[in-house]
Design a protein around this motif. Structure first.
Motif, short mmCIF file in Angstrom:
data_model
loop_
_atom_site.label_atom_id
_atom_site.label_comp_id
_atom_site.label_asym_id
_atom_site.label_seq_id
_atom_site.Cartn_x
_atom_site.Cartn_y
_atom_site.Cartn_z
N GLY A 78 0.82 -1.20 0.00
CA GLY A 78 0.00 0.00 0.00
C GLY A 78 0.85 1.25 0.00
O GLY A 78 2.07 1.20 -0.08
N CYS A 79 0.20 2.38 0.12
CA CYS A 79 0.86 3.67 -0.03
C CYS A 79 0.92 4.39 1.32
O CYS A 79 -0.11 4.75 1.89
N SER A 80 2.12 4.58 1.83
CA SER A 80 2.28 5.26 3.11
C SER A 80 2.25 6.77 2.91
O SER A 80 2.26 7.27 1.79
N ALA A 81 2.26 7.49 4.03
CA ALA A 81 2.22 8.95 3.97
C ALA A 81 3.46 9.53 3.31
O ALA A 81 3.43 10.64 2.78
N GLN A 82 4.58 8.79 3.32
CA GLN A 82 5.83 9.29 2.74
C GLN A 82 5.94 8.99 1.24
O GLN A 82 6.86 9.45 0.59
N GLU A 83 5.01 8.23 0.71
CA GLU A 83 5.09 7.81 -0.69
C GLU A 83 4.11 8.58 -1.56
O GLU A 83 3.03 8.99 -1.11
N GLN A 84 4.51 8.77 -2.82
CA GLN A 84 3.67 9.49 -3.78
C GLN A 84 3.39 8.58 -4.97
O GLN A 84 3.86 7.46 -5.05
N TYR A 85 2.61 9.12 -5.92
CA TYR A 85 2.34 8.40 -7.17
C TYR A 85 1.70 7.04 -6.89
O TYR A 85 2.17 6.01 -7.34
N CYS A 86 0.63 7.05 -6.13
CA CYS A 86 0.03 5.80 -5.69
C CYS A 86 -1.13 5.34 -6.56
O CYS A 86 -1.67 4.27 -6.32
N GLY A 87 -1.55 6.13 -7.53
CA GLY A 87 -2.73 5.74 -8.29
C GLY A 87 -3.94 5.85 -7.39
O GLY A 87 -4.22 6.92 -6.84
N PHE A 88 -4.68 4.76 -7.19
CA PHE A 88 -5.73 4.79 -6.18
C PHE A 88 -5.11 4.29 -4.89
O PHE A 88 -4.77 3.12 -4.74
N PRO A 89 -4.87 5.19 -3.91
CA PRO A 89 -4.12 4.85 -2.70
C PRO A 89 -4.90 3.94 -1.77
O PRO A 89 -6.14 3.91 -1.77
N GLU A 90 -4.18 3.19 -0.97
CA GLU A 90 -4.78 2.37 0.07
C GLU A 90 -3.86 2.40 1.27
O GLU A 90 -2.64 2.50 1.14
N ALA A 91 -4.44 2.34 2.46
CA ALA A 91 -3.64 2.36 3.68
C ALA A 91 -2.75 1.13 3.73
O ALA A 91 -3.18 0.04 3.35
N PRO A 92 -1.50 1.28 4.16
CA PRO A 92 -0.59 0.12 4.20
C PRO A 92 -1.12 -0.99 5.10
O PRO A 92 -1.73 -0.73 6.14
N TYR A 93 -0.88 -2.22 4.71
CA TYR A 93 -1.24 -3.37 5.52
C TYR A 93 -0.21 -4.47 5.28
O TYR A 93 0.44 -4.51 4.23
N SER A 94 -0.05 -5.34 6.26
CA SER A 94 0.98 -6.37 6.20
C SER A 94 0.51 -7.55 5.36
O SER A 94 -0.62 -8.01 5.48
N VAL A 95 1.42 -8.03 4.51
CA VAL A 95 1.14 -9.18 3.65
C VAL A 95 2.28 -10.18 3.82
O VAL A 95 3.45 -9.78 3.82
#
Length: 266
Positions: A78-95
């Motif tokens: 997923g896309c953290s607060a420090q990352e950009q260019y996420c497309g449709f963003p989603e909160a990070p989760y563990s996989v």
């Protein structure tokens, strides 16, 4: 008999006689340690064989493309607060994922024509260029033909990140073809630097189909309305980092989308 075969029984003296002389327990103990040593050696040998690391790259004899071993592990998707260019963003989760193999490169036009025996569908013709103008159905059909499958959305991001988090490459021209350096077309695979796990063109050349539909709520039953695509294309303004996601209808076949296949093992 075993002691005699190993030369451990003195000539002319049988084990029963040794037992009568009080030496039987000594030979029994030696035999026990001998058998235990064989068992331990076999066990360690078996464990060693099971834990041998997989070959880094294997060539699929059907399409003659290399497939890289991606080790099992966990990551934050997923896309953290420090990352950009996420497309449709989603909160990070563990996989957490098991190990698998994924194409070292995008499927080339030469490989696609060889496997499918179909005309080249691509707009930018070149045997070593990634095949494009293929639908999700075309990509899935090809991967099945080579005894593989499309990578899942999670597998693709895990492989692209290669153990890193966030945009891992400051030199964007070194890792992918994008609108600023592609001259408006695709290029042969493997010309840009690979990521840390040896995968090429994950961030630019063509975007790539994944196995997954975008949000099951789009169409709860029947065919998915949109499929997830990952990675950057020659038409993107700059390299697309691992966390970026986009969606497109599975019947679409633009010149900026290709694919690579995955294996559970090869």
């Amino acid at each position: 008999k075993l002691l005699r075969a190993l030369g451990m029984e003195p000539s002319g003296v049988s084990v029963p006689k040794l037992a009568a002389q009080g030496r039987g327990p000594l030979y029994g103990a030696l035999l026990g340690w001998f058998v235990l040593g064989i068992a331990i050696g076999a066990l360690y040998g078996s464990v060693g064989r099971r834990q041998s690391p997989p070959v880094a790259v294997k060539v699929n004899p059907i399409d003659n493309l290399g497939y890289v071993w991606v080790p099992p592990g966990s990551f934050m998707m997923g896309c953290s607060a420090q990352e950009q260019y996420c497309g449709f963003p989603e909160a990070p989760y563990s996989v957490r994922l098991r190990g698998f193999r994924i194409g070292e490169t995008e499927v080339t036009q030469a490989a696609y024509m060889h496997v499918t025996a179909a005309p080249n569908p691509s707009s930018f013709v070149g045997d070593a260029n990634p095949v494009e103008q293929v639908t999700w159905y075309d990509a899935r059909r090809y991967c099945r033909a080579v005894a593989g499958r499309l990578p899942t959305n999670e597998e693709w991001e895990y492989a692209a990140r290669a153990g890193a988090s966030g945009p891992p490459y400051p030199d964007k021209d070194n890792v992918g073809w994008h609108n600023g350096n592609s001259n408006g077309r695709t290029h042969p695979v493997r010309l840009k630097s690979a990521n840390a796990w040896g995968l090429y063109d994950m961030f630019g050349n063509v975007s790539e189909w994944t196995q997954d539909a975008y949000a099951n709520k789009d169409k709860p039953s029947g065919e998915a309305l949109f499929m997830v695509i990952r990675g950057g294309g020659w038409n993107d303004p700059e390299p697309i980092w691992p966390m970026y996601q986009a969606r497109i209808m599975p019947s679409a076949n633009p010149s900026y989308i290709g694919f690579r296949c995955a294996w559970d093992e090869l």
